[in-house]
Design a protein around this motif. Structure first.
Motif, PDB file in Angstrom:
ATOM      1  N   TRP A  33       0.837  -1.187   0.000  1.00  0.00           N
ATOM      2  CA  TRP A  33       0.000   0.000   0.000  1.00  0.00           C
ATOM      3  C   TRP A  33       0.878   1.245   0.000  1.00  0.00           C
ATOM      4  O   TRP A  33       1.848   1.320   0.751  1.00  0.00           O
ATOM      5  CB  TRP A  33      -0.850   0.065   1.269  1.00  0.00           C
ATOM      6  N   PRO A  34       0.533   2.259  -0.825  1.00  0.00           N
ATOM      7  CA  PRO A  34       1.309   3.510  -0.796  1.00  0.00           C
ATOM      8  C   PRO A  34       0.958   4.329   0.440  1.00  0.00           C
ATOM      9  O   PRO A  34      -0.174   4.284   0.939  1.00  0.00           O
ATOM     10  CB  PRO A  34       0.864   4.234  -2.070  1.00  0.00           C
ATOM     11  N   HIS A  35       1.923   5.082   0.944  1.00  0.00           N
ATOM     12  CA  HIS A  35       1.670   6.020   2.028  1.00  0.00           C
ATOM     13  C   HIS A  35       0.814   7.160   1.497  1.00  0.00           C
ATOM     14  O   HIS A  35       0.866   7.483   0.305  1.00  0.00           O
ATOM     15  CB  HIS A  35       2.979   6.589   2.568  1.00  0.00           C
ATOM     16  N   ASP A  36       0.035   7.767   2.360  1.00  0.00           N
ATOM     17  CA  ASP A  36      -0.830   8.871   1.946  1.00  0.00           C
ATOM     18  C   ASP A  36      -0.049  10.043   1.372  1.00  0.00           C
ATOM     19  O   ASP A  36      -0.543  10.757   0.508  1.00  0.00           O
ATOM     20  CB  ASP A  36      -1.692   9.353   3.118  1.00  0.00           C
ATOM     21  N   ASP A  37       1.196  10.249   1.829  1.00  0.00           N
ATOM     22  CA  ASP A  37       1.999  11.365   1.311  1.00  0.00           C
ATOM     23  C   ASP A  37       2.726  11.013   0.018  1.00  0.00           C
ATOM     24  O   ASP A  37       3.419  11.845  -0.560  1.00  0.00           O
ATOM     25  CB  ASP A  37       2.990  11.869   2.359  1.00  0.00           C
ATOM     26  N   GLY A  38       2.588   9.759  -0.460  1.00  0.00           N
ATOM     27  CA  GLY A  38       3.192   9.342  -1.715  1.00  0.00           C
ATOM     28  C   GLY A  38       4.692   9.126  -1.667  1.00  0.00           C
ATOM     29  O   GLY A  38       5.321   8.933  -2.690  1.00  0.00           O
ATOM     30  N   LYS A  39       5.288   9.125  -0.467  1.00  0.00           N
ATOM     31  CA  LYS A  39       6.746   9.021  -0.359  1.00  0.00           C
ATOM     32  C   LYS A  39       7.247   7.655   0.105  1.00  0.00           C
ATOM     33  O   LYS A  39       8.419   7.502   0.385  1.00  0.00           O
ATOM     34  CB  LYS A  39       7.261  10.097   0.597  1.00  0.00           C
TER      35      LYS A  39
END
Length: 64
Positions: A33-39
């Motif tokens: 899953w990607p982090h909400d901040d996209g980093k």
């Protein structure tokens, strides 16, 4: 698998690959899953490979 982060569908899947080319054997061992901040990403594995290559691929939606 344990509870999924943020109850969202994973964006990628984790596989371990043994062998090469047409005879390679792919085993799905987790989700990403990607982090909400996209980093970054959260990786949740249901197995730990002792050999082979770890590959992360975009998740395909199930058809049919």
């Amino acid at each position: 698998m344990p509870a999924k982060p943020n109850a969202k569908k994973p964006s990628h899947e984790a596989f371990v690959i043994s062998g090469e080319g047409e005879s390679a054997f792919w085993t799905k061992i987790g989700a990403v899953w990607p982090h909400d901040d996209g980093k970054g990403f959260n990786v949740e594995l249901i197995a730990l490979p002792v050999s082979g290559r770890l590959v992360i691929r975009e998740r395909k939606e199930a058809t049919g």
